[in-house]
Design a protein around this motif. Structure first.
Motif, PDB file in Angstrom:
ATOM      1  N   VAL A 159       0.848  -1.311  -0.167  1.00  0.00           N
ATOM      2  CA  VAL A 159      -0.209  -0.066  -0.056  1.00  0.00           C
ATOM      3  C   VAL A 159       0.666   1.257  -0.033  1.00  0.00           C
ATOM      4  CG1 VAL A 159      -1.824  -1.366   1.122  1.00  0.00           C
ATOM      5  CG2 VAL A 159      -0.083   0.114   2.376  1.00  0.00           C
ATOM      6  N   GLU A 160       0.532   2.244  -0.279  1.00  0.00           N
ATOM      7  CA  GLU A 160       0.973   3.789  -0.291  1.00  0.00           C
ATOM      8  C   GLU A 160       0.809   3.970   1.214  1.00  0.00           C
ATOM      9  OE1 GLU A 160       3.033   6.999  -1.964  1.00  0.00           O
ATOM     10  OE2 GLU A 160       2.231   5.153  -3.085  1.00  0.00           O
ATOM     11  N   PHE A 161       1.700   4.348   1.815  1.00  0.00           N
ATOM     12  CA  PHE A 161       1.905   4.701   3.431  1.00  0.00           C
ATOM     13  C   PHE A 161       2.413   6.142   3.447  1.00  0.00           C
ATOM     14  CE2 PHE A 161       3.951   4.328   7.422  1.00  0.00           C
ATOM     15  CZ  PHE A 161       2.850   4.277   8.421  1.00  0.00           C
ATOM     16  N   GLU A 162       1.649   6.922   4.133  1.00  0.00           N
ATOM     17  CA  GLU A 162       1.834   8.554   4.316  1.00  0.00           C
ATOM     18  C   GLU A 162       1.782   8.803   5.966  1.00  0.00           C
ATOM     19  OE1 GLU A 162       0.029  12.784   3.024  1.00  0.00           O
ATOM     20  OE2 GLU A 162      -0.471  10.998   2.032  1.00  0.00           O
ATOM     21  N   VAL A 163       2.772   9.320   6.436  1.00  0.00           N
ATOM     22  CA  VAL A 163       2.674  10.101   7.583  1.00  0.00           C
ATOM     23  C   VAL A 163       2.897  11.290   7.486  1.00  0.00           C
ATOM     24  CG1 VAL A 163       3.825   9.994   9.808  1.00  0.00           C
ATOM     25  CG2 VAL A 163       3.504   7.816   8.604  1.00  0.00           C
ATOM     26  N   LYS A 164       2.317  12.410   8.257  1.00  0.00           N
ATOM     27  CA  LYS A 164       2.368  13.824   7.913  1.00  0.00           C
ATOM     28  C   LYS A 164       2.358  14.402   9.199  1.00  0.00           C
ATOM     29  CE  LYS A 164      -0.709  15.507   5.050  1.00  0.00           C
ATOM     30  NZ  LYS A 164      -1.424  16.175   3.956  1.00  0.00           N
ATOM     31  N   ALA A 165       3.171  15.150   9.668  1.00  0.00           N
ATOM     32  CA  ALA A 165       3.040  16.213  11.009  1.00  0.00           C
ATOM     33  C   ALA A 165       2.546  17.597  10.478  1.00  0.00           C
ATOM     34  CB  ALA A 165       4.171  16.292  11.630  1.00  0.00           C
ATOM     35  N   GLU A 166       1.642  18.067  10.918  1.00  0.00           N
ATOM     36  CA  GLU A 166       1.128  19.408  10.344  1.00  0.00           C
ATOM     37  C   GLU A 166       0.851  20.381  11.530  1.00  0.00           C
ATOM     38  OE1 GLU A 166      -1.825  18.541   6.447  1.00  0.00           O
ATOM     39  OE2 GLU A 166      -2.727  18.768   8.367  1.00  0.00           O
TER      40      GLU A 166
END
Length: 95
Positions: A52-59
């Protein structure tokens, strides 16, 4: 492309409860087969493929000159017709 929300929930939880939920989600993803999300009267089952495409983002959202809101977002994404078994190892680390 239009977006259809299949499941959504938002609630205030203690950090420990969030960690338990994420561990359960991780165990379910690792086991293969359906991952079922449920809350109240809503429920959805999804079957993530091996890769799968795995995205982690801090905003940070909010005014530049004042306090805002911080978030950590985690997303798994794949095409509905995915069936690939080509797993790869990434460099993402959580410390």
């Amino acid at each position: 492309m239009p977006e259809e929300i299949l499941f959504e929930t938002e609630q205030r939880m203690r950090r420990e409860a969030v960690a338990d939920y994420l561990r359960s989600l991780a165990d379910s993803v690792a086991a293969g087969g359906d991952v079922t999300l449920s809350s109240g009267d809503q429920s959805v089952s999804l079957d993530p493929p091996t890769e799968v495409e795995f995205e982690v983002k801090a905003e940070r959202e909010g005014p530049v000159d004042g306090p805002g809101e911080l978030s950590i977002e985690v997303e798994l994404e794949w095409p509905e017709d995915a069936s690939g078994d080509d797993a790869t190892t990434g460099e993402l680390r959580i410390e």
